[in-house]
Design a protein around this motif. Structure first.
Motif, PDB file in Angstrom:
ATOM      1  N   MET A 118       0.812  -1.192   0.000  1.00 34.39           N
ATOM      2  CA  MET A 118       0.000   0.000   0.000  1.00 34.39           C
ATOM      3  C   MET A 118       0.860   1.262   0.000  1.00 34.39           C
ATOM      4  N   GLU A 119       2.100   1.146   0.449  1.00 34.88           N
ATOM      5  CA  GLU A 119       2.959   2.316   0.565  1.00 34.88           C
ATOM      6  C   GLU A 119       3.169   2.990  -0.787  1.00 34.88           C
ATOM      7  N   ASN A 120       3.094   4.308  -0.799  1.00 36.14           N
ATOM      8  CA  ASN A 120       3.304   5.147  -1.977  1.00 36.14           C
ATOM      9  C   ASN A 120       2.180   5.085  -3.000  1.00 36.14           C
ATOM     10  N   GLU A 121       1.075   4.410  -2.705  1.00 34.52           N
ATOM     11  CA  GLU A 121      -0.049   4.420  -3.631  1.00 34.52           C
ATOM     12  C   GLU A 121      -0.824   5.716  -3.435  1.00 34.52           C
ATOM     13  N   LYS A 122      -1.276   6.288  -4.520  1.00 33.75           N
ATOM     14  CA  LYS A 122      -1.959   7.579  -4.498  1.00 33.75           C
ATOM     15  C   LYS A 122      -3.333   7.459  -5.134  1.00 33.75           C
ATOM     16  N   ILE A 123      -4.163   8.420  -4.818  1.00 36.19           N
ATOM     17  CA  ILE A 123      -5.478   8.545  -5.428  1.00 36.19           C
ATOM     18  C   ILE A 123      -5.752  10.032  -5.596  1.00 36.19           C
ATOM     19  N   ILE A 124      -6.452  10.392  -6.643  1.00 40.18           N
ATOM     20  CA  ILE A 124      -6.820  11.785  -6.876  1.00 40.18           C
ATOM     21  C   ILE A 124      -8.301  11.935  -6.534  1.00 40.18           C
ATOM     22  N   ILE A 125      -8.610  12.892  -5.660  1.00 40.93           N
ATOM     23  CA  ILE A 125      -9.997  13.160  -5.299  1.00 40.93           C
ATOM     24  C   ILE A 125     -10.343  14.603  -5.651  1.00 40.93           C
ATOM     25  N   GLU A 126     -11.620  14.880  -5.689  1.00 41.50           N
ATOM     26  CA  GLU A 126     -12.118  16.235  -5.904  1.00 41.50           C
ATOM     27  C   GLU A 126     -12.459  16.808  -4.528  1.00 41.50           C
ATOM     28  N   LYS A 127     -11.841  17.931  -4.178  1.00 42.02           N
ATOM     29  CA  LYS A 127     -12.087  18.554  -2.880  1.00 42.02           C
ATOM     30  C   LYS A 127     -12.227  20.057  -3.086  1.00 42.02           C
ATOM     31  N   HIS A 128     -13.406  20.566  -2.770  1.00 43.49           N
ATOM     32  CA  HIS A 128     -13.684  21.995  -2.930  1.00 43.49           C
ATOM     33  C   HIS A 128     -13.415  22.463  -4.357  1.00 43.49           C
ATOM     34  N   GLY A 129     -13.795  21.624  -5.328  1.00 46.69           N
ATOM     35  CA  GLY A 129     -13.650  21.991  -6.728  1.00 46.69           C
ATOM     36  C   GLY A 129     -12.250  21.840  -7.292  1.00 46.69           C
TER      37      GLY A 129
END
Length: 87
Positions: free
Chosen positions: A1-12
């Motif tokens: 799991m280390e260094n895995e990333k995800i992109i989320i939408e936060k406040h546009g």
């Protein structure tokens, strides 16, 4: 799991978050992911978010957890992770 990333939408805006953990629930039949943007909450602790996702579609298919039973289960898992991290 280390260094895995995800992109989320936060406040546009798109925000890169680190994936902290994943877990499956036999009760709900869903997969959950815990992630953080490393922002700090008013209590001084790091913000950790948990969402469910469809493993067939992939982790970029995050869904909010709105069911009270699911929320209670997630709180229990987070409490257990917190407890184990203090040992």
């Amino acid at each position: 799991m280390e260094n895995e990333k995800i992109i989320i939408e936060k406040h546009g805006k798109q925000v890169e978050c680190d994936i902290l953990f994943t877990f499956d629930s036999e009760d709900t039949g869903k997969v959950y992911v815990g992630y953080s943007d490393h922002s700090i909450a008013s209590n001084g602790r790091k913000n950790i978010y948990v969402s469910s996702y469809d493993p067939i579609i992939g982790i970029n298919s995050l869904e909010d957890i709105t069911d009270e039973r699911e929320l209670a289960m997630v709180r229990q898992v987070l409490a257990q992770i917190d407890k184990e991290s203090r040992m």
